[in-house]
Scaffold this active site. Structure first.
Site, PDB file in Angstrom:
ATOM      1  N   CYS A  56       0.833  -1.215   0.000  1.00  0.00           N
ATOM      2  CA  CYS A  56       0.000   0.000   0.000  1.00  0.00           C
ATOM      3  C   CYS A  56       0.861   1.257   0.000  1.00  0.00           C
ATOM      4  CB  CYS A  56      -0.940   0.004   1.201  1.00  0.00           C
ATOM      5  SG  CYS A  56      -2.093  -1.377   1.235  1.00  0.00           S
ATOM      6  N   ARG A 133      -7.885  -4.175  -3.256  1.00  0.00           N
ATOM      7  CA  ARG A 133      -7.336  -3.063  -4.056  1.00  0.00           C
ATOM      8  C   ARG A 133      -8.276  -2.786  -5.220  1.00  0.00           C
ATOM      9  NH1 ARG A 133      -2.441  -2.671  -1.780  1.00  0.00           N
ATOM     10  NH2 ARG A 133      -1.574  -4.608  -0.955  1.00  0.00           N
TER      11      ARG A 133
END
Length: 221
Positions: A56, A133
């Protein structure tokens, strides 16, 4: 599929392409924001699994690196995860301190999963406590134009996100389609003619045609 997962699947209606994106109001690192605040601009709404995680972090740096390019295309960015706003603030400060990258876009603190549920960002098969995601491309009229889902283990490709924006904006401006791996400046696909008469006429119009249904053309600069 067990009963619990069946119930979760039935209770979540995933958004669909071509429909209005679900409205929301949420707490972010830049104050309370609503989807309607972005009317008139394109918006990339994306989710990440959790703050202070390595993949991330690379994605946030990646989004920050294309931020100016997105702005030049009238595209706004907004992140989301099921973390608190204080966690988000601490993390983006850490990214700036450790990597020298300032995060210029707001990040939703979706602790109660309200926005994540509206957009189907939680994939119980991967994780019941984290958002996957996901990328949602919303146009200036609030219509959902593209969705991309990546697994928890795979970081996103920023070039592809820019390419999708370029392709959608080219389609809207010139009423054409774009072929596989298309990049700005390359030939585009002329829409398939709807009638036999139009198909015969198409072959006389000077396009680069392999057959009546497959014609390309260059756009004027």
């Amino acid at each position: 599929m067990n009963m619990e997962r069946e119930q979760e699947s039935e209770s979540v209606r995933l958004p669909r392409l071509g429909e209005k994106a679900p409205e929301f109001e949420a707490v972010t690192t830049q104050g309370k924001l609503k989807l309607s605040d972005f009317k008139g601009s394109w918006l990339i709404l994306f989710s990440h699994p959790a703050d202070f995680t390595p993949v991330c972090t690379t994605e946030f740096i990646g989004f920050a690196e294309i931020f100016d390019e997105l702005q030049s295309r009238n595209v706004q960015l907004m992140g989301l995860s099921i973390d608190s706003v204080y966690s988000h603030i601490s993390w983006v400060r850490n990214i700036e301190e450790k990597f020298g990258v300032k995060i210029p876009f707001p990040v939703i603190a979706d602790l109660n999963k309200e926005v994540a549920s509206l957009y189907g960002m939680v994939m119980p098969g991967e994780s019941k406590t984290e958002t996957s995601r996901c990328v949602f491309v919303i146009d200036p009229d609030g219509i959902l134009r593209a969705m991309i889902y990546y697994p928890l283990t795979t970081g996103r490709n920023m070039d592809e996100i820019l390419r999708i924006i370029d392709a959608l904006q080219t389609t809207d401006k010139h009423h054409v389609a774009t072929p596989a791996n298309w990049r700005p400046g390359e030939p585009v696909i002329v829409p398939t003619p709807p009638t036999q008469e139009a198909a015969e006429e198409r072959l006389k119009q000077g396009f680069d045609c392999k057959d009546w249904y497959f014609c390309k053309k260059k756009l004027d600069e």
